[in-house]
Write an enzyme that holds these catalytic residues in place. Sequence first.
Site, PDB file in Angstrom:
ATOM      1  N   ILE A 142      -0.119  -3.955  -0.481  1.00 23.45           N
ATOM      2  CA  ILE A 142      -0.270  -5.236   0.211  1.00 23.45           C
ATOM      3  C   ILE A 142       0.863  -5.267   1.233  1.00 23.45           C
ATOM      4  O   ILE A 142       2.030  -5.392   0.871  1.00 23.45           O
ATOM      5  CB  ILE A 142      -0.183  -6.424  -0.768  1.00 23.45           C
ATOM      6  CG1 ILE A 142      -1.305  -6.321  -1.797  1.00 23.45           C
ATOM      7  CG2 ILE A 142      -0.254  -7.743   0.007  1.00 23.45           C
ATOM      8  CD1 ILE A 142      -1.183  -7.289  -2.947  1.00 23.45           C
ATOM      9  N   PRO A 143       0.543  -5.117   2.522  1.00 22.40           N
ATOM     10  CA  PRO A 143       1.573  -4.860   3.541  1.00 22.40           C
ATOM     11  C   PRO A 143       2.356  -6.095   3.978  1.00 22.40           C
ATOM     12  O   PRO A 143       2.337  -6.503   5.138  1.00 22.40           O
ATOM     13  CB  PRO A 143       0.754  -4.278   4.695  1.00 22.40           C
ATOM     14  CG  PRO A 143      -0.576  -4.949   4.565  1.00 22.40           C
ATOM     15  CD  PRO A 143      -0.808  -5.084   3.078  1.00 22.40           C
ATOM     16  N   CYS A 144       3.107  -6.683   3.058  1.00 19.95           N
ATOM     17  CA  CYS A 144       3.872  -7.901   3.361  1.00 19.95           C
ATOM     18  C   CYS A 144       4.978  -7.652   4.378  1.00 19.95           C
ATOM     19  O   CYS A 144       5.456  -8.592   5.008  1.00 19.95           O
ATOM     20  CB  CYS A 144       4.420  -8.525   2.083  1.00 19.95           C
ATOM     21  SG  CYS A 144       5.453  -7.428   1.117  1.00 19.95           S
ATOM     22  N   HIS A 145       5.358  -6.395   4.585  1.00 19.75           N
ATOM     23  CA  HIS A 145       6.378  -6.086   5.592  1.00 19.75           C
ATOM     24  C   HIS A 145       5.902  -6.408   7.005  1.00 19.75           C
ATOM     25  O   HIS A 145       6.711  -6.523   7.917  1.00 19.75           O
ATOM     26  CB  HIS A 145       6.797  -4.611   5.495  1.00 19.75           C
ATOM     27  CG  HIS A 145       5.690  -3.648   5.742  1.00 19.75           C
ATOM     28  ND1 HIS A 145       4.776  -3.305   4.763  1.00 19.75           N
ATOM     29  CD2 HIS A 145       5.329  -2.969   6.863  1.00 19.75           C
ATOM     30  CE1 HIS A 145       3.914  -2.448   5.265  1.00 19.75           C
ATOM     31  NE2 HIS A 145       4.224  -2.229   6.531  1.00 19.75           N
ATOM     32  N   ARG A 146       4.597  -6.593   7.199  1.00 13.72           N
ATOM     33  CA  ARG A 146       4.046  -6.896   8.525  1.00 13.72           C
ATOM     34  C   ARG A 146       4.167  -8.371   8.903  1.00 13.72           C
ATOM     35  O   ARG A 146       3.760  -8.766   9.986  1.00 13.72           O
ATOM     36  CB  ARG A 146       2.584  -6.453   8.596  1.00 13.72           C
ATOM     37  CG  ARG A 146       2.441  -4.944   8.459  1.00 13.72           C
ATOM     38  CD  ARG A 146       1.021  -4.466   8.559  1.00 13.72           C
ATOM     39  NE  ARG A 146       0.981  -3.051   8.207  1.00 13.72           N
ATOM     40  CZ  ARG A 146      -0.037  -2.457   7.613  1.00 13.72           C
ATOM     41  NH1 ARG A 146      -1.126  -3.142   7.319  1.00 13.72           N
ATOM     42  NH2 ARG A 146       0.032  -1.179   7.317  1.00 13.72           N
TER      43      ARG A 146
END
Length: 145
Positions: free
Chosen positions: A111-115
């Site tokens: 889940i690409p929360c860094h984006r």
Amino acid sequence: MVTTIRFSFGITAIVKHFKDTVIEVKLTTTPAITGGNPLIIKFFKNYEKEGTINIKFEKELLSPFQKKVFSEISAIPPGKTATYGEIASKLKTSPRAVGQALKRNPFPLIIPCHRIVGAKDLGGFSEGTEIKKLLLDFERQTFTR
């Protein structure tokens, strides 16, 4: 079981899993040797090629609100970002609520929360802003040509 994956851009993923279902992911800049479940390694190494990791993970660990937030951020392509406010506006909630949901993400990279970034800065990241910057730099260099 634990599998470690060392990426070419300086991050190591430590993946707790049961068979081929991910239970938790931790990221570090500490070098480690890639080893463990070959299927898990294959799925995670796909991140370097496509910017995504399509693998089963324990969705039951997520709250209903986290599922809404994570669904929204999973649509952001590699190399692109959105702000906490943009996601909050789409979900009719506050940027702070979005940040709290992301802070509790047990599956970074999947889940690409860094984006998700702040309106004026990088914003926070559960794995540390140094790792967030490495991920965003890698994605911009690799997927936005």
